[in-house]
Enzyme design. Structure first.
Site, PDB file in Angstrom:
ATOM      1  N   SER A 199      -3.316   1.276  10.646  1.00 23.29           N
ATOM      2  CA  SER A 199      -3.262   2.291   9.599  1.00 23.29           C
ATOM      3  C   SER A 199      -2.729   3.613  10.128  1.00 23.29           C
ATOM      4  CB  SER A 199      -4.662   2.519   9.004  1.00 23.29           C
ATOM      5  OG  SER A 199      -5.121   1.368   8.354  1.00 23.29           O
ATOM      6  N   GLN A 220      -9.925   1.631   3.555  1.00 20.74           N
ATOM      7  CA  GLN A 220      -9.392   1.378   2.222  1.00 20.74           C
ATOM      8  C   GLN A 220      -8.473   0.162   2.174  1.00 20.74           C
ATOM      9  OE1 GLN A 220      -7.758   4.965   0.396  1.00 20.74           O
ATOM     10  NE2 GLN A 220      -9.012   6.171   1.794  1.00 20.74           N
ATOM     11  N   GLN A 276      -7.206  -3.248  -0.513  1.00 17.51           N
ATOM     12  CA  GLN A 276      -5.824  -3.596  -0.832  1.00 17.51           C
ATOM     13  C   GLN A 276      -5.514  -5.038  -0.439  1.00 17.51           C
ATOM     14  OE1 GLN A 276      -4.558  -0.280   1.465  1.00 17.51           O
ATOM     15  NE2 GLN A 276      -4.309   1.071  -0.303  1.00 17.51           N
ATOM     16  N   GLU A 279      -9.426   3.515   9.091  1.00 15.40           N
ATOM     17  CA  GLU A 279      -9.699   3.700   7.656  1.00 15.40           C
ATOM     18  C   GLU A 279      -9.968   2.338   7.019  1.00 15.40           C
ATOM     19  OE1 GLU A 279      -7.781   3.018   4.801  1.00 15.40           O
ATOM     20  OE2 GLU A 279      -6.036   2.106   5.729  1.00 15.40           O
ATOM     21  N   THR A 285       0.863  -1.180   0.000  1.00 18.98           N
ATOM     22  CA  THR A 285       0.000   0.000   0.000  1.00 18.98           C
ATOM     23  C   THR A 285       0.900   1.230   0.000  1.00 18.98           C
ATOM     24  OG1 THR A 285      -0.145   0.340   2.410  1.00 18.98           O
ATOM     25  CG2 THR A 285      -1.591  -1.341   1.446  1.00 18.98           C
ATOM     26  N   CYS A 286       0.280   2.401   0.114  1.00 15.79           N
ATOM     27  CA  CYS A 286       1.080   3.623   0.073  1.00 15.79           C
ATOM     28  C   CYS A 286       1.976   3.759   1.297  1.00 15.79           C
ATOM     29  CB  CYS A 286       0.183   4.850  -0.058  1.00 15.79           C
ATOM     30  SG  CYS A 286      -0.929   5.085   1.329  1.00 15.79           S
ATOM     31  N   ASN A 287       1.677   3.027   2.370  1.00 14.11           N
ATOM     32  CA  ASN A 287       2.516   3.169   3.563  1.00 14.11           C
ATOM     33  C   ASN A 287       2.915   1.835   4.198  1.00 14.11           C
ATOM     34  OD1 ASN A 287       0.117   2.395   4.838  1.00 14.11           O
ATOM     35  ND2 ASN A 287      -0.447   4.518   5.269  1.00 14.11           N
ATOM     36  N   MET A 342      -7.510   5.641  -5.059  1.00  8.73           N
ATOM     37  CA  MET A 342      -7.330   6.731  -4.101  1.00  8.73           C
ATOM     38  C   MET A 342      -7.742   8.069  -4.707  1.00  8.73           C
ATOM     39  SD  MET A 342      -6.348   7.335  -0.960  1.00  8.73           S
ATOM     40  CE  MET A 342      -5.107   6.185  -0.365  1.00  8.73           C
ATOM     41  N   SER A 343      -7.379   8.305  -5.953  1.00 10.06           N
ATOM     42  CA  SER A 343      -7.769   9.555  -6.617  1.00 10.06           C
ATOM     43  C   SER A 343      -9.286   9.624  -6.790  1.00 10.06           C
ATOM     44  CB  SER A 343      -7.085   9.664  -7.980  1.00 10.06           C
ATOM     45  OG  SER A 343      -5.691   9.702  -7.840  1.00 10.06           O
TER      46      SER A 343
END
Length: 463
Positions: free
Chosen positions: A109, A116, A120, A114, A49-51, A196-197
């Site tokens: 998270s 989302q 994922q 969250e 994921t992004c993090n 995400m966008s």
């Protein structure tokens, strides 16, 4: 075999390192394939994921597994092993299960609660199934994680403990002002058209921006997102009885080449692309911010970053990125619902462990019953040879009687051994059963292989 996870996240590593270690889709596929080819692993899956970047595997050796997975993560991320190792965490067996369930519930998270990450996790499972790298164990683990996450969100108020990264980011940009008041009548530029966008665009529409421009490298995806925005949040053609009904948002798509023209017109920019280089340079941001009456608001949710970090130092700019969010969320209040979710996670980890331990003995029980069936068949055949005058009805009744006797003798022990095997420390009961009944280990192994080969048919329908 045992579950092992080796990974790094915003909790263990600085954002700058996570940025450098981020993996493209092709790199994730190659990493999973190389993990599966490694000696200690029989199954593999990647959660990126992004993090966070986490590599899951079913291994037969702990230390060899940790060494191999760490080395592979370093090779595919491009970060040296010596530099990466201090930031890696390792979870094994029940702790690995507990970790993934906590991640699925949003407890791990950047912004607690969250949801989302569930999507994922589902993507990670789908990739593992597509590559045939997720066998029975990881299929069960990831599908159960999805169910645990959904249970936490439906049975508790964990959603109130924190917001999605998009909402939290907008709150940081609003700087103490209600997001709806801050966003009202603003023009927004959304760069990217991924999940995400898309969430960012929908959130901006919901909080009251006047116009959304979507820029994406693939025009069809941008057009599709704009179509959805206009359908769901577009201007009201017939105003309702409520005099203050929201006017809705006007959305349009542009090519990425139009960014220089659109950036000065925007009040708020949200960027989340899969680009490996900068999408907005500091010079472009500075030019767009020049002469503005209100600051240009930038929210960068990409990993690696889309917007030059130097934008933090520019006048007339308010910039929030993943690193800023990590610092801000550390001080976010924890809701009491978090305790309820932790209880759910603990209960589900215990249930998953019990189910896996019980499943471990199933091939042995199946082999025992198969052996018993062979004994029945053999003895019935001998009886028929000794009593050739038995008619079909008598022969069938004798066969049913012998089978009932064997079934009744085996029922209580097999039920009880499954119960005992499901308890902590119950792994030895399968060995005891094989020893007591002199079962052929090859037969048990054959049952296990048949069970594993059925994974594709059983796993996918349960997500």
């Amino acid at each position: 075999m045992s579950i092992l996870v080796v990974g790094l996240s915003h909790r263990s590593a600085p954002v700058s390192l996570l940025e450098r270690a981020s993996l493209t889709t092709d790199s994730q596929i190659k990493l999973v394939q190389d993990t599966l080819a490694a000696e200690p692993a029989t199954e593999a899956a990647i959660l990126a994921t992004c993090n966070r970047i986490e590599l899951y595997a079913d291994v037969d050796k702990f230390h060899a597994g940790v060494a191999e997975l760490s080395t592979l993560l370093a090779q595919h991320s491009g970060v040296g092993l010596d530099e990466l190792t201090p930031y890696l965490y390792v979870h094994y067996e029940d702790r690995a299960v507990h970790h993934l369930f906590s991640v699925a519930c949003g407890l791990d998270s950047m912004v607690v609660g969250e949801g989302q990450v569930l999507g994922q996790i589902k993507d990670a499972l789908a990739l593992g199934q597509e590559l045939h790298s997720a066998g029975r164990l990881l299929n069960d683990l990831f599908q159960q994680a999805l169910r645990v996450g959904k249970r936490a969100h439906s049975e508790t108020g964990i959603d109130r403990a924190g917001q999605s990264l998009v909402t939290f980011g907008l709150e940081q940009l609003a700087a103490g002002t209600a997001v709806e008041s801050w966003a009202k009548d603003r023009r927004a530029l959304v760069i990217g058209a991924g999940s995400m966008s898309s969430l960012a665009a929908a959130t901006l529409a919901r909080v009251g921006v006047r116009e959304i421009v979507v820029a994406n490298r693939t025009p069809a995806r941008a057009d599709r997102l704009v179509e959805i925005l206009n359908q769901q949040h577009g201007p009201l053609r017939h105003r309702s009885a409520a005099a203050d009904a929201a006017p809705g948002v006007s959305a349009r798509a542009v090519d990425m080449s139009a960014l220089d023209a659109e950036l000065p017109r925007a009040d708020v920019v949200v960027s989340c692309t899969g680009s490996t280089g900068l999408v907005l340079t500091a010079d472009a941001v500075e030019a767009a911010a020049h002469g503005r009456r209100t600051p240009l608001a930038l929210l960068d949710l990409a990993m690696p970053r889309d917007i030059d970090a130097a934008a933090h130092r520019l006048g007339g700019v308010r910039f929030v990125d993943i690193e800023t969010l990590a610092e801000a969320s550390a001080d976010a209040p924890m809701a009491t619902d978090v305790d309820q979710v932790r209880t759910i996670v603990s209960d589900e980890v215990a249930a998953f462990g019990a189910a896996q331990r019980a499943a471990h003995i199933t091939p042995t029980v199946v082999a025992l019953r198969a052996m018993a069936a062979d004994v029945v068949s053999s003895e019935v055949a001998r009886l028929e040879a000794r009593l050739p005058d038995l008619d079909e009805k008598q022969r069938a009744e004798v066969t049913r009687t012998v089978r009932r006797v064997v079934d009744k003798l085996l029922h209580a022990p097999t039920v009880r051994v499954k119960q005992l095997a499901s308890e902590p420390g119950g792994a030895g009961y399968a060995d005891a059963l094989r020893e007591l009944f002199d079962l052929d280990p090859q037969t048990v192994a054959a049952v296990s292989r048949a069970d594993l080969n059925d994974t594709d048919g059983v796993g996918r329908g349960r997500v």
